[in-house]
Motif scaffolding. Structure first.
Motif, PDB file in Angstrom:
ATOM      1  N   MET A   1       0.563  -1.337   0.335  1.00 47.50           N
ATOM      2  CA  MET A   1       0.032  -0.220   0.227  1.00 47.50           C
ATOM      3  C   MET A   1       0.684   1.281  -0.014  1.00 47.50           C
ATOM      4  N   ARG A   2       1.812   1.156   0.345  1.00 44.51           N
ATOM      5  CA  ARG A   2       2.893   1.925  -0.235  1.00 44.51           C
ATOM      6  C   ARG A   2       3.033   2.814  -1.143  1.00 44.51           C
ATOM      7  N   ARG A   3       3.164   2.413  -2.138  1.00 43.92           N
ATOM      8  CA  ARG A   3       3.642   2.347  -3.680  1.00 43.92           C
ATOM      9  C   ARG A   3       2.160   2.960  -3.793  1.00 43.92           C
ATOM     10  N   GLU A   4       1.144   2.899  -3.232  1.00 45.43           N
ATOM     11  CA  GLU A   4       0.056   3.306  -3.903  1.00 45.43           C
ATOM     12  C   GLU A   4       0.182   4.415  -3.471  1.00 45.43           C
ATOM     13  N   PHE A   5       0.639   4.858  -2.190  1.00 52.82           N
ATOM     14  CA  PHE A   5       0.462   5.726  -1.765  1.00 52.82           C
ATOM     15  C   PHE A   5       1.714   7.177  -2.031  1.00 52.82           C
ATOM     16  N   LEU A   6       2.617   6.661  -2.736  1.00 51.32           N
ATOM     17  CA  LEU A   6       3.042   7.153  -3.291  1.00 51.32           C
ATOM     18  C   LEU A   6       3.091   7.897  -4.882  1.00 51.32           C
ATOM     19  N   ILE A   7       1.801   7.082  -5.597  1.00 49.04           N
ATOM     20  CA  ILE A   7       2.146   7.288  -7.007  1.00 49.04           C
ATOM     21  C   ILE A   7       0.752   8.238  -6.900  1.00 49.04           C
ATOM     22  N   LEU A   8      -0.205   7.430  -5.557  1.00 50.40           N
ATOM     23  CA  LEU A   8      -1.346   8.539  -5.990  1.00 50.40           C
ATOM     24  C   LEU A   8      -0.766   9.968  -5.006  1.00 50.40           C
ATOM     25  N   SER A   9      -0.176  10.488  -4.638  1.00 57.32           N
ATOM     26  CA  SER A   9       0.968  11.327  -4.307  1.00 57.32           C
ATOM     27  C   SER A   9       1.177  12.440  -4.773  1.00 57.32           C
ATOM     28  N   GLU A  10       2.432  11.651  -6.378  1.00 58.29           N
ATOM     29  CA  GLU A  10       2.459  12.325  -7.383  1.00 58.29           C
ATOM     30  C   GLU A  10       1.971  12.610  -8.538  1.00 58.29           C
ATOM     31  N   LEU A  11       1.115  12.045  -8.133  1.00 63.19           N
ATOM     32  CA  LEU A  11      -0.237  12.140  -9.649  1.00 63.19           C
ATOM     33  C   LEU A  11      -0.882  13.656  -9.018  1.00 63.19           C
ATOM     34  N   ILE A 101      -8.158  16.706  -8.562  1.00 57.33           N
ATOM     35  CA  ILE A 101      -7.418  16.887  -7.580  1.00 57.33           C
ATOM     36  C   ILE A 101      -7.944  16.478  -5.949  1.00 57.33           C
ATOM     37  N   ALA A 102      -9.320  16.766  -6.162  1.00 59.03           N
ATOM     38  CA  ALA A 102     -10.328  16.781  -4.911  1.00 59.03           C
ATOM     39  C   ALA A 102     -10.477  15.141  -5.085  1.00 59.03           C
ATOM     40  N   GLU A 103     -10.303  14.744  -6.195  1.00 57.00           N
ATOM     41  CA  GLU A 103     -10.948  12.714  -5.979  1.00 57.00           C
ATOM     42  C   GLU A 103      -9.787  11.656  -5.190  1.00 57.00           C
ATOM     43  N   LEU A 104      -8.499  12.927  -6.067  1.00 56.20           N
ATOM     44  CA  LEU A 104      -7.384  12.050  -5.533  1.00 56.20           C
ATOM     45  C   LEU A 104      -7.476  11.974  -3.485  1.00 56.20           C
ATOM     46  N   GLU A 105      -7.481  13.868  -3.547  1.00 55.09           N
ATOM     47  CA  GLU A 105      -7.444  13.967  -2.678  1.00 55.09           C
ATOM     48  C   GLU A 105      -8.174  12.922  -1.409  1.00 55.09           C
ATOM     49  N   ALA A 106      -8.552  12.151  -2.127  1.00 58.89           N
ATOM     50  CA  ALA A 106      -9.791  11.964  -1.220  1.00 58.89           C
ATOM     51  C   ALA A 106      -9.633  10.218  -0.528  1.00 58.89           C
ATOM     52  N   LEU A 107      -8.855  10.267  -2.203  1.00 62.96           N
ATOM     53  CA  LEU A 107      -8.038   8.345  -1.886  1.00 62.96           C
ATOM     54  C   LEU A 107      -7.434   8.550  -1.253  1.00 62.96           C
ATOM     55  N   ILE A 108      -6.402   9.310  -1.520  1.00 63.66           N
ATOM     56  CA  ILE A 108      -5.412   9.468  -0.511  1.00 63.66           C
ATOM     57  C   ILE A 108      -5.431   9.528   1.085  1.00 63.66           C
ATOM     58  N   GLY A 109      -6.643  10.067   1.227  1.00 68.60           N
ATOM     59  CA  GLY A 109      -7.043  10.063   2.337  1.00 68.60           C
ATOM     60  C   GLY A 109      -6.946   8.657   3.467  1.00 68.60           C
ATOM     61  N   GLN A 110      -7.761   7.334   2.228  1.00 64.63           N
ATOM     62  CA  GLN A 110      -8.100   6.684   2.617  1.00 64.63           C
ATOM     63  C   GLN A 110      -6.444   5.315   2.859  1.00 64.63           C
ATOM     64  N   PHE A 111      -5.631   6.209   2.685  1.00 67.61           N
ATOM     65  CA  PHE A 111      -4.357   5.359   2.436  1.00 67.61           C
ATOM     66  C   PHE A 111      -3.176   5.863   3.726  1.00 67.61           C
ATOM     67  N   THR A 112      -3.724   6.661   4.860  1.00 67.30           N
ATOM     68  CA  THR A 112      -2.784   7.103   5.682  1.00 67.30           C
ATOM     69  C   THR A 112      -4.094   6.931   7.209  1.00 67.30           C
TER      70      THR A 112
END
Length: 112
Positions: A1-11, A101-112
């Motif tokens: 899951m760390r990899r996905e978090f990093l990629i989503l954050s980069e995106l 950006i809003a959708e990505l931030e919501a998705l990233i929030g699921q990984f934290t």
């Protein structure tokens, strides 16, 4: 899951940078500034490459995020760089990226 978090954050970060590079500028304004144009192209390239790296399960679970559109834009920039429509880049940055950006931030929030 760390990899996905990093990629989503980069995106997300690339999308924010592209949006901010455009700001209130028009396509002619962007074209008149070669450094800004190059930076905008780079951010869209990063955005599309990161979208390509997102696992299918995450993409399938989040169809509201335009993964394929980001990837297609990246491919157009990388393989057709001599004929880029800056109007499309500016419109995408101004009109489409804020929601992404809003959708990505919501998705990233699921990984934290």
């Amino acid at each position: 899951m760390r990899r996905e978090f990093l990629i989503l954050s980069e995106l997300r970060d690339a999308a924010i940078a592209a949006r901010d590079l455009v700001g209130d500028l028009s396509a002619p304004d962007i074209n008149a500034d070669p450094m800004r144009r190059a930076a905008l192209l780079w951010q869209f390239t990063v955005l599309g490459e990161a979208a390509n790296q997102i696992p299918d399960g995450i993409r399938d679970a989040n169809p509201q995020i335009p993964w394929r559109a980001a990837s297609r834009m990246r491919n157009r920039i990388v393989h057709g760089y001599w004929d880029i429509d800056v109007e499309t880049l500016v419109a995408t940055a101004a009109d489409d990226l804020p929601a992404m950006i809003a959708e990505l931030e919501a998705l990233i929030g699921q990984f934290t």
